[in-house]
Motif scaffolding. Structure first.
Motif, short mmCIF file in Angstrom:
data_model
loop_
_atom_site.label_atom_id
_atom_site.label_comp_id
_atom_site.label_asym_id
_atom_site.label_seq_id
_atom_site.Cartn_x
_atom_site.Cartn_y
_atom_site.Cartn_z
N THR A 187 0.82 -1.22 0.00
CA THR A 187 0.00 0.00 0.00
C THR A 187 0.85 1.26 0.00
OG1 THR A 187 -0.12 -0.12 2.41
CG2 THR A 187 -1.93 -1.11 1.17
N ALA A 323 -16.73 -0.09 5.91
CA ALA A 323 -17.78 -1.09 5.67
C ALA A 323 -19.12 -0.41 5.42
CB ALA A 323 -17.88 -2.06 6.84
N ASN A 326 -19.26 1.52 2.05
CA ASN A 326 -19.41 0.62 0.91
C ASN A 326 -20.82 0.03 0.84
OD1 ASN A 326 -16.88 -0.04 -0.80
ND2 ASN A 326 -16.07 0.16 1.26
N SER A 380 -16.87 -8.40 -2.41
CA SER A 380 -15.59 -9.03 -2.09
C SER A 380 -14.97 -8.39 -0.86
CB SER A 380 -14.62 -8.90 -3.28
OG SER A 380 -15.07 -9.66 -4.38
N TYR A 381 -15.07 -7.06 -0.78
CA TYR A 381 -14.54 -6.35 0.39
C TYR A 381 -15.25 -6.80 1.67
CZ TYR A 381 -13.61 -2.68 3.76
OH TYR A 381 -13.27 -2.03 4.91
N GLU A 384 -14.27 -10.43 2.70
CA GLU A 384 -12.91 -10.58 3.22
C GLU A 384 -12.66 -9.79 4.49
OE1 GLU A 384 -8.26 -9.63 1.97
OE2 GLU A 384 -9.86 -9.48 0.46
N HIS A 385 -13.03 -8.50 4.49
CA HIS A 385 -12.62 -7.61 5.58
C HIS A 385 -13.64 -7.52 6.72
CE1 HIS A 385 -9.07 -6.18 3.45
NE2 HIS A 385 -9.82 -6.14 2.36
N VAL A 386 -14.90 -7.84 6.44
CA VAL A 386 -15.92 -7.76 7.49
C VAL A 386 -16.27 -9.17 8.00
CG1 VAL A 386 -18.25 -7.00 8.09
CG2 VAL A 386 -16.85 -5.63 6.53
N GLU A 388 -14.46 -11.84 7.32
CA GLU A 388 -13.20 -12.55 7.52
C GLU A 388 -13.15 -13.89 6.78
OE1 GLU A 388 -12.61 -12.69 11.73
OE2 GLU A 388 -12.12 -10.57 11.87
N ARG A 391 -9.56 -14.63 1.08
CA ARG A 391 -9.49 -13.71 -0.05
C ARG A 391 -9.83 -14.46 -1.34
NH1 ARG A 391 -5.23 -8.95 -0.96
NH2 ARG A 391 -5.85 -8.32 -3.05
#
Length: 393
Positions: A187, A323, A326, A380-381, A384-386, A388, A391
């Motif tokens: 990043t 989250a 989005n 997808s976000y 993966e990120h909420v 878990e 990926r």
């Protein structure tokens, strides 16, 4: 965010803003937007009136000539514009782009640019991020800014879908300043610059319009040895991706608010037409086949609006918003598209006639299933990120 903040409680100040925006928009009826759409013209008059009224400076602090209000107020402005049948896409970028200057610019940079943006002397509308080869994969962008001495960077590369570049004085540009293979974290290595487009045009910057199905004035921009003063670097070199992500959260909330406005315009339009249009001696709105889809679209819109309000309130409170921002954008875009289809179906053949404005708004709201981020990428976000989950790519 304190527990006492209720994002759904009536707010007299925001209600007054909504009334003012509605009154302003009444001077720009469908005929105005049809002509702009037909000729692919930028709505200069509309943007100027919004600017003069101070609506585009709502997020800019008072010390720089703005109103110093929060994202809830900005979202209310954008919603009312769309709900009135107008189109805020000509100016919405200014609201979230300036946040990068406000949060990461130094005192000199804020004083140099923000008062002009607030007054309308400077238009900050262009956001140079997306590229033809990387799309939403921002970390793979190839536009490079190479530092030369201590006073300048030289930029080479290309951006696409840079809307309003032909109508902007300043551009917020994301470029790679450290090769991808040399960074510690994937990043890192990207930096944000403010480009003076009036000076750059013809001196390393080329703009090429892209004709699309909607009138967003979008373009490709090409950078060939464009020199950007080092003093135009925002924040710390190499940390630009993080800065842009913050702007993107605000962008998603504002786009969500615009979609709510679109959805309510479609629902009001469909309901009115269904009550007035008579076939076989009675209003078509008496038929449950007409009523139920409109009612479903209404329910979806009200539910999506709750998420938009929640995301805006979290953002204003300095809380993590990714989250919710989005989800707000995704749910509101889905609700608007549902309402658009229902409105077109309710109007039947008349929905395709330019004079009803349905086909124009139908095209405009379809964009938000794709941009500024597609529904699949949001899913997808969240996975993966909420949630878990592993990926997916």
């Amino acid at each position: 965010m304190t527990a006492s903040v209720n994002p759904y409680a009536p707010d007299p100040e925001i209600d007054a803003i909504r009334q003012s925006v509605r009154k302003l928009c009444a001077d720009f009826p469908g005929e105005y937007w049809r002509e702009k759409d037909r000729n692919r013209d930028y709505p200069t008059e509309f943007v100027q009136v919004l600017t003069t009224a101070g609506f585009l400076a709502v997020l800019i602090p008072e010390q720089y000539g703005g109103s110093g209000m929060g994202l809830r107020a900005a979202a209310a402005i954008m919603e009312e514009i769309q709900k009135s049948g107008c189109n805020g896409a000509a100016c919405h970028a200014q609201m979230y782009i300036m946040g990068t200057i406000l949060r990461h610019g130094n005192d000199e940079q804020k004083a140099r640019w923000l008062p002009g943006v607030a007054s309308g002397d400077l238009r900050l509308q262009a956001f140079g991020v997306t590229e033809p080869t990387s799309g939403t994969d921002t970390l793979s962008l190839r536009t490079v800014a190479e530092k030369k001495g201590n006073d300048r960077y030289v930029v080479n590369g290309q951006k696409v879908w840079t809307s309003r570049a032909e109508h902007s004085d300043l551009m917020l540009l994301l470029a790679r300043t450290t090769p991808k293979e040399e960074v510690r974290k994937r990043t890192e290595g990207l930096s944000v610059f403010v480009v003076d487009m009036q000076k750059a045009l013809g001196n390393g910057l080329t703009i090429q319009p892209i004709r699309t199905m909607i009138n967003h004035g979008t373009t490709e921009t090409f950078f060939d040895d464009l020199e950007v003063p080092a003093e135009n670097l925002l924040g710390e070199e190499g940390q630009g991706f993080k800065y842009v992500l913050e702007s993107m959260n605000a962008e998603r909330v504002l786009i969500g608010a615009e979609c709510i406005g679109d959805a309510r315009w479609f629902i009001n339009k469909a309901s009115a037409y269904a009550s007035e249009r008579r076939v076989f001696g009675r209003p078509i709105g008496q038929n449950q086949g007409i009523q139920f889809p409109i009612a479903e679209a209404y329910a979806a819109t009200e539910a999506a609006d709750l998420m938009v309000q929640k995301a805006a309130t979290l953002f204003d409170g300095g809380e993590p918003t990714a989250a919710e921002a989005n989800m707000a954008k995704m749910l509101a875009a889905d609700a608007a598209w549902k309402a658009a289809n229902v409105c077109l179906q309710t109007h039947g053949g008349f929905g395709f006639a330019e004079e009803y404005d349905v086909e124009r708004k139908f095209r405009e709201t379809r964009l938000y299933q794709v941009a500024p981020i597609s529904t699949n990428l949001i899913l997808s976000y969240l996975a993966e990120h909420v949630l878990e989950m592993p990926r997916s790519f």
